[in-house]
Design a protein around this motif. Structure first.
Motif, PDB file in Angstrom:
ATOM      1  N   UNK B 126      39.985  37.357  45.250  1.00 20.68           N
ATOM      2  CA  UNK B 126      38.962  37.777  44.642  1.00 20.68           C
ATOM      3  C   UNK B 126      38.255  36.458  43.854  1.00 20.68           C
ATOM      4  N   UNK B 189      33.626  42.200  31.185  1.00 24.43           N
ATOM      5  CA  UNK B 189      34.199  42.452  32.502  1.00 24.43           C
ATOM      6  C   UNK B 189      33.510  42.998  33.288  1.00 24.43           C
ATOM      7  N   UNK B 190      32.420  43.829  32.946  1.00 22.07           N
ATOM      8  CA  UNK B 190      31.463  44.448  33.764  1.00 22.07           C
ATOM      9  C   UNK B 190      30.307  43.781  33.800  1.00 22.07           C
ATOM     10  N   UNK B 193      28.554  43.468  37.122  1.00 20.89           N
ATOM     11  CA  UNK B 193      29.225  43.977  38.179  1.00 20.89           C
ATOM     12  C   UNK B 193      28.402  44.371  39.523  1.00 20.89           C
ATOM     13  N   UNK B 220      34.086  36.097  39.099  1.00 19.14           N
ATOM     14  CA  UNK B 220      34.928  36.933  39.365  1.00 19.14           C
ATOM     15  C   UNK B 220      35.415  37.873  38.249  1.00 19.14           C
ATOM     16  N   UNK B 225      29.604  39.640  42.372  1.00 23.35           N
ATOM     17  CA  UNK B 225      29.923  39.791  43.870  1.00 23.35           C
ATOM     18  C   UNK B 225      30.110  38.229  44.327  1.00 23.35           C
ATOM     19  N   UNK B 384      43.253  34.883  34.820  1.00 23.76           N
ATOM     20  CA  UNK B 384      43.032  35.951  34.211  1.00 23.76           C
ATOM     21  C   UNK B 384      44.350  36.305  33.405  1.00 23.76           C
TER      22      UNK B 384
END
Lengths: 167, 422
Positions: B126, B189-190, B193, B220, B225, B384
Motif C-alpha cells: 500500500x 482518510x478519504x 480517494x 496512502x 492512488x 498508520x
C-alpha cells in the motif's frame, strides 16, 4: 455468476481497513485459520455465522489501508460479493483478481438492513432486497472488471489471453 | 497531459490507447518488485497457477526485484517455513533475493537506482506511492501479480490528479512528518480517494529527498492512488549517481487542469500527534502531552530515513530512555543504518538504551520486533495507527521521530521542543 443472492451482513462503518479484515498476526497461517478472525473486532459472530453466497455491505472506503490479500478471507468464508458505499482501489483490484466482486454503491447502507436477502446483479449493477423489492443502483463496473468477473478471476482471464496468443 | 499520464502512456502496450482519468490501460512496468512473504500457501498457489497456465519462463524475469522486509529475518518457525518457499520460488526462477537486513522496499528501490523519474513500478504494497517522490508512477499493484508473472503486462487504472500546494516555513522542532500528519488530518482518510496527489509549492521545493519521501508516503493514508513530486535539481542530484538505467523526467503540460487544487500554509504548525485509531485523527501535541506510554518506535517507510534518525539522536544525546519504556529504532534500509553509524547516531541511540534493530519494516505491522500487548500504549512514527496494527487491543499515537524520542525519555507523550538540544 452474473447474479448473486444471499443474506446481507451490514457493517455501516466507514474506513474499514484490511487490518480488520485480515489480521497480520495470523498471516502465516492457512487461510481457513486466518478467516476465523475476519472482521472479528466489528462482529465476533461474523466468521462463524456467515454462509456461502452471503453479501457484505459496508460504509465508505471499504478495504483501505494495507494491500494485503484481505479478499482471501472473505472468499474462504464464501462471501459472494462486497457492496460498499465506496471501495478502496487496492481492495477492489485484489478482489477482482480473486473473482470477488466489490461494488461501490452510494446509499446501500441506508437502503438495506441486517438479515435482508439481497440480489446483486453484476451486469446491470442493481442491488435488490428479495422480499419487498427495495433496490439501489451501484456505480457501473468498468468493462474490463466485468469481463474478468465473467471469467471468475485473473487466472481464467489469463488462460483466455494465453490461449488466444498461442493459437 | 499530466506527467503521470505521460509515464503511463509511455509504458502502454498500445501506444495509441487514450490515457485519460478513468481509463484502464494495459502496460508493462520497468520494475516489478515482489516481497518474500510469510505464507507459503500463497506462493504455492501462484506456482500451481503458472504451471496450469503453461508458463515456464517469467517474461519480466530481468526486471523483478525480490525484497525481504516484513518479518525479516524470520521471527518464528511458521514464518521461516513460509519464507523459505518464497525464496525457493525466486531462486528457481534465477531471481536474486535481497537479504533480510537490506531494508524496506520503498526505500531500497530508489536508493539502489531501480526507481527514478519516469519509471513505472509495480509493487503490491500500500505504501508504494512513497516512490512518487522521485517522479515515478508508483501506484500500489492491486491484483495483476499473476498477469505480470505470466504475460508481463497488467492493467493500470488511470487516476485524476489533484495538486496540494504547501507554503511557509517550519518553526524549530517541527519536522516534515508533522507536516504530513497535518495534511492527513486536514483532508482525512478519504481526502484523495482514488486520485493521484501532486505535492508542490515553495515548502516542497525546499524539502530534502528524505522528507519528500515522508510526504509522498502519506498519500496512502488519504486514499491516494499515487503521490508525485515533479523532479527538480534536488531530485536529480539524489537519483543520478544511483541510476541503473536512464531516467526520463516528464513534465506536466501547462494547459493541464487539476481535478482540485488545495493550499496549505505550514507556518506556525505545532508538532502533530495522530490519536488512536486513525492517521487522520490529528491534534497538536499539547492536547495529548502526558499520556503514559509503554513503547516508542522509530522507523518504517514513513519515517525510517537518515534525517529521522538524526532528529531522534539529537534529542536522545546524553539522555536515557525512561525505564518503563521500550524504544525500538528500526532503520529503513542498510544504507540508512550505515550512514547513521558513520555519523555516530547509532552509538547515541545505544547509549540511551534504545533497541536498534536491523533494517526492515519492524513493528509497524505487528510481525516481530515489538508487537504490542492488549492495553499497551505506543507512540510511533510508523505509517498508520489502525486498531490492531501493532498488536490486537493496543493503542498507537503517531508522532514525528523527535516527538517519539522525547516521549521515550519522559515515559509520556512529550513536546520535543522542550527537549531540544543543539
Amino acid at each position: 455468476m452474473s447474479t448473486i443472492e444471499g443474506r446481507a451482513w451490514i457493517f455501516p462503518q466507514d474506513d474499514i481497513n484490511t487490518d480488520q479484515i485480515h489480521l497480520s498476526v495470523y498471516s502465516h497461517l492457512p487461510i481457513a485459520e486466518q478467516a476465523k478472525h475476519c472482521l472479528e473486532t466489528l462482529d465476533p459472530t461474523f466468521a462463524s455465522s456467515v454462509a456461502p453466497g452471503d453479501v457484505v455491505i459496508a460504509g465508505r472506503n471499504f478495504g483501505c489501508g494495507s494491500a494485503r490479500p484481505a479478499h482471501l478471507d472473505l472468499l474462504e468464508l464464501g462471501v459472494a460479493a462486497v457492496v460498499a458505499e465506496s471501495v478502496d482501489r487496492k481492495f477492489f483490484g485484489n478482489a477482482l483478481s480473486g473473482g470477488l466482486p466489490a461494488l461501490s454503491c452510494p446509499g446501500i447502507v441506508q437502503a438495506m438492513r441486517p438479515g435482508d436477502r439481497v440480489r446483486v446483479d453484476l451486469e446491470d449493477g442493481r442491488i435488490t432486497e428479495l422480499r419487498d423489492g427495495r433496490s439501489v443502483m451501484s456505480i457501473p463496473l468498468p468493462d474490463f472488471a466485468r469481463a474478468m468477473l465473467r471469467f471468475g478471476g485473473e487466472k481464467e482471464y489469463l488462460r483466455s489471453v494465453l490461449t488466444a496468443t498461442r493459437s | 497531459m499530466h506527467a503521470l499520464h505521460k509515464i503511463i502512456a509511455a509504458h502502454a502496450t498500445d501506444s495509441t490507447a487514450p490515457v485519460r482519468p478513468g481509463a484502464i490501460v494495459e502496460a508493462t512496468p520497468d520494475v516489478f518488485a515482489i516481497g518474500v512473504e510469510r505464507n507459503g500457501d500463497e506462493i504455492e498457489a501462484i506456482e500451481a497457477d503458472l504451471t496450469e497456465l503453461g508458463v515456464d519462463e517469467l517474461p519480466l524475469k530481468d526486471r523483478i526485484v525480490a525484497f525481504f522486509d516484513h518479518a525479516a529475518p524470520a521471527p518464528f518457525p511458521a514464518a521461516a517455513i513460509g519464507q523459505k518457499k518464497w525464496i525457493q520460488f525466486f531462486r528457481k526462477q534465477g531471481i536474486p533475493v535481497a537479504d533480510p537486513g537490506s531494508g524496506v522496499s520503498h526505500l531500497i528501490l530508489p536508493e539502489q537506482g531501480w526507481v527514478g523519474p519516469g519509471v513505472l513500478v509495480a509493487l503490491n504494497d500500500s505504501h508504494t506511492p512513497t516512490m512518487g517522490a522521485v517522479g515515478a508512477y508508483a501506484a500500489c499493484l492491486a491484483g495483476g501479480t499473476l498477469s505480470l508473472l505470466a504475460i508481463g503486462r497488467y492493467w493500470v487504472d488511470v487516476p485524476d490528479v489533484v495538486l496540494y500546494r504547501l507554503s511557509g516555513a517550519l518553526q524549530p522542532g517541527v519536522l516534515g512528518r508533522d507536516v504530513s500528519m497535518s495534511v492527513n488530518g486536514t483532508v482525512g482518510q478519504r481526502g484523495a480517494l482514488g486520485v493521484a496527489v501532486e505535492f508542490g509549492g515553495s515548502y516542497v521545493e525546499s524539502l530534502s529527498m528524505d522528507m519528500r519521501f515522508t510526504l509522498c508516503n502519506m498519500g496512502t493514508e488519504i486514499g491516494a492512488t499515487a503521490s508525485y513530486i515533479q523532479p527538480d535539481q534536488t531530485t536529480l542530484d539524489w537519483v543520478m549517481p544511483r541510476a541503473r538505467s536512464e531516467f526520463r523526467v516528464y513534465e506536466t503540460d501547462p494547459d493541464f487542469t487539476y481535478a482540485d487544487v488545495r493550499d496549505f500554509d505550514i507556518s506556525g504548525l505545532e508538532p502533530q500527534v495522530a490519536k488512536p485509531h486513525a492517521p487522520d485523527n490529528t491534534v497538536p501535541v499539547s492536547e495529548v502531552e502526558g499520556i503514559v506510554i509503554d513503547q516508542a518506535f522509530i522507523g518504517s517507510c514513513a519515517s525510517g530515513r537518515l534525517e529521522d534518525l538524526t532528529e531522534a539522536a539529537r534529542i536522545l544525546r546524553g539522555r536515557k530512555v525512561h525505564p518503563d519504556v521500550r524504544l525500538i529504532v528500526t532503520p529503513g534500509s542498510r544504507e540508512v543504518l550505515i550512514e547513521a553509524t558513520r555519523r555516530g547516531h547509532i552509538e547515541v541511540l545505544h547509549e540511551a538504551n534504545a533497541i536498534v534493530t536491523n533494517a526492515n519494516c519492524g513493528s509497524c505491522a505487528a510481525l516481530h520486533e515489538g508487537v504490542l500487548a492488549p492495553g499497551d500504549v505506543a507512540i510511533s512514527c510508523n505509517t498508520r495507527n489502525f486498531a490492531g496494527r501493532m498488536g490486537p487491543g493496543a493503542s498507537i499515537y503517531l508522532g514525528s521521530p523527535a516527538t517519539v524520542a522525547a516521549s521515550a525519555i519522559e515515559g509520556r507523550i512529550a513536546d520535543p521542543r522542550r527537549l531540544a538540544q543543539a
